[in-house]
Scaffold this active site. Structure first.
Site, short mmCIF file in Angstrom:
data_model
loop_
_atom_site.label_atom_id
_atom_site.label_comp_id
_atom_site.label_asym_id
_atom_site.label_seq_id
_atom_site.Cartn_x
_atom_site.Cartn_y
_atom_site.Cartn_z
N MET A 182 0.83 -1.21 0.00
CA MET A 182 0.00 0.00 0.00
C MET A 182 0.86 1.26 0.00
O MET A 182 0.66 2.17 -0.81
CB MET A 182 -0.93 0.02 1.22
CG MET A 182 -2.05 -0.99 1.15
SD MET A 182 -3.15 -0.79 -0.26
CE MET A 182 -4.14 0.60 0.24
N VAL A 184 1.43 1.80 7.68
CA VAL A 184 2.13 0.69 8.34
C VAL A 184 1.13 -0.43 8.64
O VAL A 184 -0.06 -0.33 8.35
CB VAL A 184 2.85 1.15 9.63
CG1 VAL A 184 3.89 2.22 9.30
CG2 VAL A 184 1.88 1.66 10.68
N GLU A 192 -1.53 -3.02 10.14
CA GLU A 192 -2.81 -2.73 10.82
C GLU A 192 -2.76 -3.18 12.28
O GLU A 192 -3.41 -4.15 12.68
CB GLU A 192 -3.98 -3.44 10.11
CG GLU A 192 -4.48 -2.74 8.86
CD GLU A 192 -5.22 -1.44 9.15
OE1 GLU A 192 -6.41 -1.48 9.46
OE2 GLU A 192 -4.59 -0.37 9.05
N HIS A 249 -8.11 6.60 3.28
CA HIS A 249 -8.16 5.16 3.03
C HIS A 249 -8.10 4.88 1.52
O HIS A 249 -9.05 5.14 0.79
CB HIS A 249 -9.45 4.58 3.64
CG HIS A 249 -9.62 3.12 3.39
ND1 HIS A 249 -10.85 2.52 3.23
CD2 HIS A 249 -8.70 2.12 3.27
CE1 HIS A 249 -10.68 1.22 3.02
NE2 HIS A 249 -9.39 0.97 3.04
N GLU A 257 -11.33 7.07 0.35
CA GLU A 257 -12.20 7.50 1.45
C GLU A 257 -11.42 8.41 2.39
O GLU A 257 -10.34 8.02 2.86
CB GLU A 257 -12.68 6.29 2.26
CG GLU A 257 -13.83 5.52 1.67
CD GLU A 257 -14.25 4.36 2.56
OE1 GLU A 257 -15.45 4.22 2.83
OE2 GLU A 257 -13.38 3.56 2.98
N ASN A 267 -16.05 -0.70 3.10
CA ASN A 267 -15.84 -2.05 3.64
C ASN A 267 -17.11 -2.62 4.26
O ASN A 267 -17.33 -3.83 4.22
CB ASN A 267 -14.69 -2.05 4.64
CG ASN A 267 -13.34 -2.02 3.95
OD1 ASN A 267 -13.26 -2.20 2.73
ND2 ASN A 267 -12.28 -1.78 4.69
#
Length: 739
Positions: free
Chosen positions: A337, A413, A415, A463, A475, A513
């Site tokens: 990511m 980083v 989760e 996000h 988001e 989600n």
């Protein structure tokens, strides 16, 4: 005579240069005023004996984005009002309005003087249809030039001659491919198809167009000449017999009958090629009038054009906050990511500091960008110098001190709350007080993470979706203390990297989600009921979803679904997760070691390429299987869409999303919610709240509480409201208008 949108200059050879440069617009578009002025210019060129012909070009970097789609929206609003009084009269008015542009372009084409379109940049929709009506087309040899008839992507089709001129200039197969997909063409591709005549150096574009006229360009379209033959032969020929039956079948396979405009394109081309050109234009006009009345056109125009443009222009950006000019951005975490975020940031020309625990990990993250841009160079979509520039903007590091001077830091980083806490504290220690700190968490509430910050008003969630370089939605999540400057900076960043921002209030799973998990959960329920897995996946696609729920679970990883379920039970208790679904996921992960695409086996098997993935045969042994003929296929489709739409309604009821445009656009861009519906809330609006509640109640009776309609929907059903009435995004009057 002077014009607002055009200038008209006649040279010594009597060739008119018509330069289109609409004031107060970043891009030229066809408005009513533009069409009136162009009509007058056509009359002037045709009626003045001193004018030998005309070259039309743009005074902007781009040629034109086509028709002002808000004009079509106004036509539809007028039609909706007028049809209540007199449906026949309203339809006739819609038909006449739909033909204005067609008539103007045909007038230009038959005016008796040669016209050349000199295309200097992006040329879309109605502008390309106008160019096709010109007798000559010359295009600048530049990477910035792109041509397309993309109307099908917003639920309509090229209704100003596009479906008739394209298949008379190129063969029918290529014409259908271009028209039904909205395919974008480079100058070279357009020339190979026969849609343009010349490619010129940008500096010599207008001169090349004028030379075509001086060299005797005929002021007659090929189809207006006696003896004209269709490229590739007539419809009723051996070639036509080989093309049309499979073309109809392919369209059905790709669209499942959900897109009336795509079907109308085939009808327009097929029927139009059997008759003289002017009759063909009338056929096109009739189909266009019909398509304009469909709920699919209204919903797609609103969500995929108007709302999308408004959000891209910063519709939700707080007023009064100065625009952010990014000098340097920090990314914490150089995993998949973080590396993806670094790539899109550098691609936007912004310097990036990519930080990880050691230089090796940070350098590996930069190598991800190298791989992506190298692939673009190999495909001819970028130049070697673009690669050098992009990579020079990414600085890998393991030292937090290198973040000094960053305007924004995006934390991506692992989760884990403890890891995120340490990253936040170490970054803030070196950041200037005005810097914004954003977390790319996908599951942990932002308000909780903001407690780790010394300045929670500058803390926000951003996000991204995976893969970052391809997914267009972001988001932006507001914590309880997030300030306007943080929100404005986040929106400015998302716009700078050319993605679409939606603003979401803080909750578990945010918006996207929550909806995606409902979609997957419904598929698990179906498997447990004994519905054959192929029927579940095919029903999803028939309903308009681009990826089946089982395939989507594989992409995101089944063991991740297991982790989310276990975390949900820890946080909310045993009743928060259906034990049968937990058992299914545990069986897949713990008993069979099936984690998804990442380990080559999930709900699907992933053999070595070029073999294609296929559903794991062992799925049918997990539960007693229902006979396919006993399963209501239409109901499967309905369940998959309704469960998502209900969750979107709950999110609105809870105030997590406050703008229906964001709920609709977000549902389409993030997980492809049936685009023909206009998005999750437009799906409900299209059915009507009252009827939708009735459907939900019937499903609740059969399949459980997941289908319970929230109080908001019950109230809307009683009042006969839509989401766009109840949560009118234009009520505040602070909208950034489209185009």
């Amino acid at each position: 005579m002077s014009y607002t949108n055009f200038t008209l200059d006649i040279d010594a050879d009597g060739i008119a240069l018509v330069t289109w440069n609409s004031p107060d617009r970043s891009m030229n578009v066809f408005t009513e005023e533009v069409m009136r002025e162009l009509n007058d210019i056509v009359d002037k060129v045709a009626g003045d004996a001193a004018i030998k012909g005309a070259v039309i070009t743009s005074g902007k970097d781009t040629f034109s984005g086509g028709a002002d789609i808000t004009l079509l929206q106004r036509m539809l609003t007028t039609f909706a009002t007028d049809k209540v009084k007199d449906v026949e009269k309203a339809t006739k008015a819609l038909f006449d309005n739909a033909g204005i542009m067609t008539g103007l372009f045909r007038k230009l084409e038959t005016c008796g003087k040669p016209w050349v379109s000199a295309i200097n940049g992006t040329c879309m929709g109605g502008a390309f249809e106008m160019s096709l009506a010109c007798h000559g087309r010359v295009v600048a040899d530049s990477d910035k030039v792109r041509m397309a008839l993309p109307e099908v992507k917003i639920g309509i089709f090229p209704g100003a001659g596009g479906t008739q001129r394209v298949p008379r200039l190129t063969d029918q197969q290529q014409a259908l491919q271009m028209l039904t997909s909205g395919q974008t063409l480079s100058p070279q591709k357009a020339k190979a198809m026969g849609l343009i005549h010349e490619i010129a150096e940008p500096a010599k574009l207008v001169e090349t167009g004028k030379a075509m006229i001086r060299n005797g360009l005929k002021p007659v379209a090929p189809w207006d000449e006696k003896g004209f033959k269709l490229p590739g032969g007539p419809v009723y020929s051996a070639a036509g017999a080989n093309l049309w039956p499979p073309a109809i079948a392919i369209l059905r396979r790709e669209t499942h009958g959900n897109y009336p405009a795509a079907a109308a394109i085939l009808k327009c081309v097929y029927e139009g090629l059997l008759v003289p050109f002017d009759t063909a234009l009338r056929i096109e006009q009739r189909y266009f009038t019909e398509i304009m009345q469909t709920k699919e056109a209204a919903a797609m125009i609103r969500s995929l054009f108007v709302s999308l443009q408004e959000l891209n222009k910063g519709a939700r950006r707080p007023a009064g906050v100065p625009d952010t000019k990014f000098k340097k951005i920090g990314i914490l975490g150089a995993g998949f990511m973080g590396a993806g975020i670094a790539y899109v940031t550098a691609k936007a020309g912004i310097p990036v500091v990519l930080l990880d625990r050691d230089m090796e990990a940070a350098a590996k993250g930069k190598a991800h960008s190298d791989g992506l841009i190298s692939d673009q160079v190999k495909k001819g979509r970028a130049k070697p110098e673009d690669k050098d520039k992009l990579l020079s903007l990414i600085t890998p590091t393991a030292d937090y001190a290198d973040l000094a001077g960053c305007d924004l830091v995006v934390e991506a980083v692992f989760e884990d709350s403890a890891v995120k806490k340490a990253a936040t504290e170490q970054a803030e220690a070196v950041l200037k007080s005005s810097a914004i700190f954003a977390s790319n968490t996908s599951t942990i509430p932002i308000t909780g993470l903001a407690r780790n910050s010394a300045r929670p008003k500058n803390f926000i969630g951003i996000h991204f979706f995976s893969p970052v370089d391809k997914m267009m939605l972001v988001e932006i999540i507001l914590g309880k203390k997030t300030g306007d400057k943080a929100l404005a900076t986040a929106i400015d960043f998302v716009r700078a990297i050319k993605k679409t921002p939606i603003v979401v209030n803080d909750t578990r799973g945010f918006y996207v989600n929550r909806c995606v998990l409902r979609y997957m959960s419904e598929a698990y329920k179906m498997l447990i009921e004994g519905v054959p897995a192929p029927m579940i996946e095919n029903a999803a696609k028939a309903a308009g979803m681009p990826v089946g729920p089982l395939a989507l679970t594989d992409e995101t990883a089944i063991d991740l679904a297991q982790k989310i379920m276990k975390q949900t039970i820890r946080d909310l208790g045993e009743k928060a997760v259906d034990p049968r679904q937990m058992a299914l996921i545990n069986t897949m992960v713990d008993d069979h070691g099936r984690f998804g695409r990442k380990n080559g086996k999930g709900f699907y098997d992933y053999p070595a390429k070029p073999a294609k993935k296929k559903l794991w045969p062992g799925l049918k042994d997990l539960y007693p299987q229902l006979a396919a003929e006993k399963v209501d296929y239409e109901e499967l489709q309905q369940r998959l869409l309704v469960t998502i739409a209900l969750e979107a309604a709950r999110v609105m009821e809870e105030g997590i999303v406050t703008d229906p445009r964001e709920a609709d656009v977000g549902s389409i861009l993030a997980f492809g919610f049936a685009p023909y519906t206009g998005g999750a809330l437009s799906y409900i609006d299209g059915i009507g709240a009252k009827q939708f509640v009735k459907i939900a109640k019937a499903l609740q009776k059969k399949y459980g509480a997941e289908f319970k309609a929230p109080k908001l929907l019950l109230d809307m059903a009683e009042k006969g409201e839509t989401f766009y009435e109840r949560f009118d995004p234009y009520a505040k009057g602070d909208v950034k208008q489209a185009a």
